[in-house]
Motif scaffolding. Structure first.
Motif, PDB file in Angstrom:
ATOM      1  N   PRO A  98       0.823  -1.229   0.000  1.00  0.00           N
ATOM      2  CA  PRO A  98       0.000   0.000   0.000  1.00  0.00           C
ATOM      3  C   PRO A  98       0.852   1.272   0.000  1.00  0.00           C
ATOM      4  O   PRO A  98       0.794   2.088   0.927  1.00  0.00           O
ATOM      5  N   LYS A 100       2.095   4.987  -0.887  1.00  0.00           N
ATOM      6  CA  LYS A 100       1.509   6.274  -1.248  1.00  0.00           C
ATOM      7  C   LYS A 100       2.407   6.926  -2.295  1.00  0.00           C
ATOM      8  O   LYS A 100       3.407   7.563  -1.974  1.00  0.00           O
ATOM      9  N   TYR A 101       2.044   6.767  -3.549  1.00  0.00           N
ATOM     10  CA  TYR A 101       2.856   7.308  -4.628  1.00  0.00           C
ATOM     11  C   TYR A 101       2.626   8.815  -4.771  1.00  0.00           C
ATOM     12  O   TYR A 101       1.613   9.350  -4.292  1.00  0.00           O
ATOM     13  N   GLU A 104      -1.764   9.947  -8.328  1.00  0.00           N
ATOM     14  CA  GLU A 104      -2.753   8.879  -8.378  1.00  0.00           C
ATOM     15  C   GLU A 104      -2.651   8.036  -9.641  1.00  0.00           C
ATOM     16  O   GLU A 104      -3.143   6.922  -9.694  1.00  0.00           O
ATOM     17  N   LYS A 144       5.067  17.221  -4.573  1.00  0.00           N
ATOM     18  CA  LYS A 144       4.469  15.907  -4.349  1.00  0.00           C
ATOM     19  C   LYS A 144       5.505  14.786  -4.384  1.00  0.00           C
ATOM     20  O   LYS A 144       5.281  13.708  -3.833  1.00  0.00           O
ATOM     21  N   LYS A 148       8.416  11.826   0.609  1.00  0.00           N
ATOM     22  CA  LYS A 148       7.587  10.619   0.698  1.00  0.00           C
ATOM     23  C   LYS A 148       8.433   9.370   0.912  1.00  0.00           C
ATOM     24  O   LYS A 148       7.916   8.256   0.919  1.00  0.00           O
ATOM     25  N   GLN A 206       6.581   5.986   2.143  1.00  0.00           N
ATOM     26  CA  GLN A 206       5.329   6.289   2.828  1.00  0.00           C
ATOM     27  C   GLN A 206       4.205   5.400   2.319  1.00  0.00           C
ATOM     28  O   GLN A 206       4.080   5.151   1.119  1.00  0.00           O
ATOM     29  N   GLN A 207       3.410   4.902   3.257  1.00  0.00           N
ATOM     30  CA  GLN A 207       2.251   4.112   2.871  1.00  0.00           C
ATOM     31  C   GLN A 207       1.000   4.987   2.866  1.00  0.00           C
ATOM     32  O   GLN A 207       1.008   6.113   3.368  1.00  0.00           O
ATOM     33  N   ARG A 208      -0.044   4.474   2.257  1.00  0.00           N
ATOM     34  CA  ARG A 208      -1.262   5.258   2.093  1.00  0.00           C
ATOM     35  C   ARG A 208      -1.789   5.745   3.437  1.00  0.00           C
ATOM     36  O   ARG A 208      -1.820   5.009   4.415  1.00  0.00           O
ATOM     37  N   ASN A 210      -3.305   9.824   5.407  1.00  0.00           N
ATOM     38  CA  ASN A 210      -3.633  11.238   5.241  1.00  0.00           C
ATOM     39  C   ASN A 210      -2.505  12.186   5.622  1.00  0.00           C
ATOM     40  O   ASN A 210      -2.638  13.402   5.467  1.00  0.00           O
ATOM     41  N   ASP A 212       0.565  14.499   5.393  1.00  0.00           N
ATOM     42  CA  ASP A 212       1.278  15.230   4.344  1.00  0.00           C
ATOM     43  C   ASP A 212       2.609  15.708   4.920  1.00  0.00           C
ATOM     44  O   ASP A 212       2.648  16.647   5.717  1.00  0.00           O
ATOM     45  N   ASP A 223       4.110   5.469   9.637  1.00  0.00           N
ATOM     46  CA  ASP A 223       3.551   5.928   8.361  1.00  0.00           C
ATOM     47  C   ASP A 223       4.295   5.342   7.161  1.00  0.00           C
ATOM     48  O   ASP A 223       3.928   5.633   6.017  1.00  0.00           O
TER      49      ASP A 223
END
Length: 261
Positions: A98, A100-101, A104, A144, A148, A206-208, A210, A212, A223
């Motif tokens: 899982p 977090k790229y 999307e 972005k 991460k 980082q995994q999916r 919220n 930031d 995380d």
């Protein structure tokens, strides 16, 4: 041979000798140091990865784990506008993780979002001619790809022990092959805990969720998904990272000399 002609020939020969001694020194002070980049790459992979792609069986004790199927580390040169050496990780991981790229979509590349990639944003003065809305939008997209991922010693505890540094996403592609995702992460040799004595180093992605991290300094380890860097790769990171760090120091000196001329 007339005496005057003999003197001219002797002077010409002496001039050539002096130039042969001086020119290499001058050229050396202006040339960027070149590293043998084709030799500064190393990969480690699992037995299953080797069988899938027809690679030699991995030596004992070198296999990655935890969903990391293969890792390649390489020293590479940056683009023309940043002619220094950088450290890069190429990761091949299970698509089921899982992660977090940065975006999307199926794939993405940071260089497309850097203003200097585009002719109308290569100079700071040009970028400042953009509208405030465009500058903020561009900075948000570029951001972005930052913060991460991390690289941290296994004994890292915030404010207490160990070391941690940021890794930037350069590019990624989900399902580059069935059940295999691809990530390229980048860092400068200056940011690496190259010579620190520790019990190993992990890559954090980082995994999916919220959180930031663009506006947060402290990293919560929960995380992130952690991949242990095989020791055989870590040894080369230290060795080649130091070489790249020294080469970058010389490159910076050349750049300063040129700017002073």
């Amino acid at each position: 041979m007339p005496k005057r002609m003999t003197v001219k020939i002797v002077l010409a020969v002496m001039t050539l000798v002096l130039l042969s001694l001086v020119l290499p020194v001058c050229a050396g002070t202006q040339a960027y140091p070149e590293l043998p980049l084709q030799e500064m790459r190393i990969a480690a992979y699992t037995k299953a990865f080797a069988e899938r792609f027809g690679l030699p069986a991995p030596p004992p004790g070198t296999e990655p784990s935890g969903g990391l199927q293969a890792i390649e580390f390489a020293i590479e040169k940056g683009p023309k506008w940043a002619p220094r050496y950088y450290c890069n990780f190429y990761l091949y991981v299970d698509s089921s993780l899982p992660i977090k790229y940065p975006e999307e979509g199926v794939a993405g590349e940071k260089y497309m979002l850097i203003t200097t990639t585009h002719f109308f944003g290569r100079a700071y003065e040009q970028w400042m001619e953009w509208s405030l809305q465009d500058r903020r939008y561009s900075t948000g997209l570029d951001g972005k790809y930052n913060r991460k991922a991390r690289m941290a010693t296994k004994n890292y505890m915030p404010g207490k022990q160990g070391a941690i540094s940021d890794l930037d996403y350069i590019e990624f592609h989900k399902n580059i092959l069935p059940n295999l995702d691809y990530l390229k992460l980048n860092f400068s040799p200056f940011s690496l805990m190259i010579n620190k004595v520790n019990n190993g180093v992990d890559i954090w992605v980082q995994q999916r969720g919220n959180t930031d991290y663009r506006s947060r300094i402290k990293s919560d380890s929960s995380d992130f998904i952690k991949f242990s860097i095989p020791e055989v790769v870590l040894q080369k990171i230290r060795q080649w990272g130091n070489q790249a760090k020294e080469a970058n120091r010389k490159i910076n000196a050349v750049i300063r000399d040129k700017s002073d001329q």
